[in-house]
Design an enzyme around this catalytic site. Structure first.
Site, PDB file in Angstrom:
ATOM      1  N   ASP A  52     -10.171  -4.641  -4.459  1.00  0.00           N
ATOM      2  CA  ASP A  52      -9.458  -3.975  -3.557  1.00  0.00           C
ATOM      3  C   ASP A  52     -10.304  -2.603  -3.157  1.00  0.00           C
ATOM      4  OD1 ASP A  52      -7.758  -2.076  -1.851  1.00  0.00           O
ATOM      5  OD2 ASP A  52      -5.907  -2.791  -3.011  1.00  0.00           O
ATOM      6  N   HIS A  71      -7.329  -5.906  -0.177  1.00  0.00           N
ATOM      7  CA  HIS A  71      -6.059  -5.010  -0.034  1.00  0.00           C
ATOM      8  C   HIS A  71      -4.524  -5.551   0.602  1.00  0.00           C
ATOM      9  CE1 HIS A  71      -4.068  -1.084  -0.551  1.00  0.00           C
ATOM     10  NE2 HIS A  71      -3.721  -1.117   0.896  1.00  0.00           N
ATOM     11  N   SER A 114       0.885  -1.186   0.176  1.00  0.00           N
ATOM     12  CA  SER A 114       0.068  -0.041   0.068  1.00  0.00           C
ATOM     13  C   SER A 114       0.824   1.321   0.072  1.00  0.00           C
ATOM     14  CB  SER A 114      -0.811  -0.054   1.144  1.00  0.00           C
ATOM     15  OG  SER A 114      -1.909   1.096   0.955  1.00  0.00           O
TER      16      SER A 114
END
Length: 247
Positions: free
Chosen positions: A194, A224, A97
């Protein structure tokens, strides 16, 4: 006197000594090292030296995060990089991320980095622009633990400071400008579903990064936080193989 915050259990930074190939493993926005510790341990088991820094303001309390800037998060990343440089002749940077965003930022500043591995990286967060322009509320409900696997939780904040949303947008805006100058080998993972970072982020990086050695792997059974989700073994194996061929 500044407020003292206690680091949560399982949110501590980690360092696992190994060979001359160093791997910097970075967690994401509002998250902790818990989300990447399993990946880090797997890579250490392959013989690599692994460093998992705790980003400043993370792993304590969301009010602590409110007082940090994206420059602080960059500095946390660079501290981990410098630690690996003490014993390693080669370094690969891995990020989940926003950790992926920081990996790209680092690679743009240090072209000697051997490669980057990005798991659902954030690079274009315009869907947060409306939130970032708000003046209140001070905190929003949590965005962490977007995981498909039943019974698996990410250790992350239950609230997100408004100020921190503004900071991640600054970071992604700044990093997006340098992607076309990054030429190191790149491995990307993109979850097809996601709920936090649109999958087009990884696709955009794949299409715009300067590297001629780049691979994009689609994850069909994870959301995610793929490093803790159903495809985590695939992420681990592909990442280890990628790093091994860079030695």
């Amino acid at each position: 006197m500044a407020q003292e915050y206690t680091v949560m259990k399982d949110a501590e930074p980690f360092y696992l000594p190994g060979n001359e190939m160093g791997v910097l493993v970075q967690h994401g926005f509002t998250g902790t090292t818990q989300s990447v510790r399993g990946l880090g341990q797997f890579l250490a088991d392959q013989g690599f030296t692994v460093c998992g820094p705790r980003l400043k303001g993370h792993g304590t309390h969301y009010e602590d995060m409110e007082g940090t800037t994206y420059q602080d998060w960059i500095e946390s990343t660079e501290e981990g990089y410098r630690k690996l440089q003490e014993t390693c002749s080669h370094i690969v940077v891995v990020g989940l991320s926003m950790g992926g965003t920081l990996a790209l930022h680092l690679a743009s500043r240090y072209p000697e980095i051997k490669g980057v591995v990005l798991v659902n990286p954030a690079i274009e967060m315009s869907h947060l622009a409306e939130v970032a322009q708000m003046e209140e509320p001070r905190f929003f409900d949590a965005i962490g633990s977007d995981i498909k696997a039943e019974g698996v939780r990410e250790l992350a904040y239950e609230k997100v400071p408004l100020r921190s949303f503004k900071e991640i947008i600054h970071l992604t805006d700044e990093t997006r400008k340098v992607v076309s100058a990054i030429g190191c080998p790149t491995l990307l993972f993109k979850s097809l579903e996601d709920h936090l970072v649109p999958p087009m982020n990884a696709q955009w990086i794949y299409e715009n990064i300067a590297s001629s050695d780049k691979t994009l792997i689609e994850l069909e059974n994870s959301y995610h936080v793929a490093t803790l989700d159903n495809d985590k073994e695939l992420v681990m194996a592909e990442t280890a193989g990628f790093i091994s061929r860079l030695l």
